[in-house]
Enzyme design. Sequence first.
Site, PDB file in Angstrom:
ATOM      1  N   HIS A 110       0.847  -1.061   0.099  1.00  0.00           N
ATOM      2  CA  HIS A 110       0.001  -0.036  -0.047  1.00  0.00           C
ATOM      3  C   HIS A 110       0.804   1.367   0.115  1.00  0.00           C
ATOM      4  O   HIS A 110       1.885   1.394   0.698  1.00  0.00           O
ATOM      5  CB  HIS A 110      -0.955  -0.008   1.094  1.00  0.00           C
ATOM      6  CG  HIS A 110      -1.986  -1.214   1.063  1.00  0.00           C
ATOM      7  ND1 HIS A 110      -3.068  -1.064   0.241  1.00  0.00           N
ATOM      8  CD2 HIS A 110      -2.098  -2.248   1.917  1.00  0.00           C
ATOM      9  CE1 HIS A 110      -3.877  -2.165   0.687  1.00  0.00           C
ATOM     10  NE2 HIS A 110      -3.046  -2.758   1.715  1.00  0.00           N
ATOM     11  N   THR A 163      12.189  -9.807   4.014  1.00  0.00           N
ATOM     12  CA  THR A 163      11.901  -8.540   3.582  1.00  0.00           C
ATOM     13  C   THR A 163      13.226  -8.137   2.525  1.00  0.00           C
ATOM     14  O   THR A 163      13.195  -7.021   1.881  1.00  0.00           O
ATOM     15  CB  THR A 163      12.120  -7.472   4.764  1.00  0.00           C
ATOM     16  OG1 THR A 163      13.395  -7.617   5.345  1.00  0.00           O
ATOM     17  CG2 THR A 163      10.873  -7.670   5.558  1.00  0.00           C
TER      18      THR A 163
END
Length: 184
Positions: A110, A163
């Site tokens: 997002h 990540t």
Amino acid sequence: MEGDYQSNFDKNRMWNLRTKLWYFLYVLFAKSLPESAILNVGRRIRNFFARKIAESLGRDVNIEKGAYFTPGLVLGNRSGIGIRCEVHGKVTIGDNVMMGPEVVIYTKGHAYEDTSKPMIEQGDTQMKPVRIMDDVWIGRRAIILPGVTIGSGAIIGAGAVVTKDVAPMTVVGGNPAKVIKKRR
């Protein structure tokens, strides 16, 4: 170059009418068939539909019960998507990759940079493809975030949140995933 490929990929492959139809049939019928270990016919039927939806599937692949994937999937020979896994966007998976249940692979997030607007109004970030090289084992409920490359021979521990890129022959685990050891 990457951006050009992405825009062409979106226009030419992602969710055209034919792909939508095949995906609708996959969800309606094939996605919920029994696990491959219980009924090999379910595996064959899911693979049939996946070949109509995904960008490319190799030989002897295994799409398990409840697996969600998008047309950007490239799945190598003798690799699989585990039970109830989610593979979103442009994801390339090499040969001989094992994936436990409920693994999630994201290629977008997002947007949140504009603090003058609510995050819900900012849409998604630009897609960053994920690459998983050959002979990788991904444990149950691991999460792989956008843009990550996992090197050949790596092991991703159960529940890890990846990540950053993972070097070849490396075992990682935790949240965020950290190197536990080298396999050599």
